[in-house]
Enzyme design. Structure first.
Site: not given
Length: 322
Positions: A93, A187-188, A273, A302
């Site tokens: 992201y 992540s994204q 996370d 994260h």
């Protein structure tokens, strides 16, 4: 500190998203519309000063035929006479594809590496080159509520379509063996890898690391961390919009995409996370329709496994791409 479920609860958790009746129809028609535009891959060699790798500036037709940028990096001297297995990677992201010398691991391991730029992002922590020309109604800063009024206008409809078309583009490049393509992201990017795994047939492997975009109803309520916080922030103003918002988000939920995936998958999650809580990751993992394995980073946030996960990924890539 732990902020979520642990142990047996995670292994049993199935998520809270409600599947729309027309989920499959929505994506079938979305991708059919996108594929009316020829993929039109352009591949231009760029000078980087590196001697062990060759890099190409790639563009292809994504959502609505709009041009999407990517870097293709391959071992020096790769030719169409000996096409390589490929890793298609999606970005976290706020990031973009960066500079052509930043992401060299997968090509250094002997693969063709296609790193897709992320439309309309690429200014949070790495530079991007792809605009998002489609408009949006009122939205919280960021992209999580951009076009959230309906599935048709939502930002992630465009980005997910780009991600699927990136695999189409990789398979169309003569340096790539189209039968040996894996998808990967953090992540994204991990959320995009899950979506693609449910929408694209014939993938060799799927590597979602601490993935985002899974189990939106739980992610939005269990954590106050961004980007999920963008959705909650939107609803503090649009107080009566809950059903409409989560109705839109359901079409983009990794839990539903994972249920349609059949390729072998290696997920990872971090138990501390706050950005992508482990229960949201496990919801997608538990739904995944193909062979699967989960790596748990017990004391990480994260950042997940970082370079340690790179080390663990290399033999798994070899196992599916050899």
């Amino acid at each position: 500190m732990y902020t979520d479920m642990t142990g047996p609860e995670l292994h049993a958790y199935r998520g809270s998203v409600v599947e729309p009746d027309d989920f499959d129809h929505f994506w079938t028609t979305t991708l059919a519309d996108a594929r009316q535009h020829p993929i039109d891959v352009a591949v231009d060699r760029v000078a980087t000063g590196l001697t062990t790798l060759d890099t190409y500036d790639v563009t292809f037709a994504g959502w609505a035929g709009q041009r999407i940028h990517a870097w293709l990096t391959v071992p020096a001297g790769t030719s169409p006479d000996a096409p390589l297995p490929a890793v298609v990677e999606y970005i976290g992201y706020g990031g973009g594809r960066g500079l052509p010398t930043e992401q060299l691991l997968w090509a250094s391991a002997g693969y063709a590496h296609l790193l897709m730029d992320t439309r309309g992002q690429g200014s949070g922590w790495s530079v991007g080159d792809t605009p998002d020309p489609d408009g949006s109604g009122p939205a919280v800063p960021g992209v999580m509520t951009r076009g959230i009024e309906s599935p048709e206008t939502y930002y992630y409809r465009r980005l997910t379509t780009d991600a699927v078309r990136a695999v189409d583009a990789a398979r169309a490049i003569d340096l790539v063996d189209p039968a040996r393509v894996a998808v990967l992201g953090v992540s994204q990017g991990g959320g995009m890898a899950i979506a693609v795994s449910g929408l694209v047939e014939g993938l060799a492997g799927v590597f979602p690391r601490v993935p985002f975009l899974c189990d939106f109803p739980r992610g939005t309520t269990i954590t106050d961390a961004y980007p999920y916080r963008e959705i909650a922030q939107y609803l503090t103003v649009h107080r009566t919009g809950r059903d409409q918002v989560f109705g839109t988000l359901a079409y983009f939920d990794g839990v539903l995409h994972a249920a349609r995936a059949t390729a072998p998958a290696w997920y990872s999650t971090a138990l501390m996370d706050p950005t992508c809580p482990p229960s949201t990751v496990y919801a997608a993992y538990n739904a995944h329709g193909g062979p699967k394995e989960m790596t748990v980073w017990e004391f990480n946030g994260h950042e997940g496994g970082g370079a340690h996960e790179d080390v663990e990924t290399l033999p798994r890539l070899r196992s599916v791409l050899s």
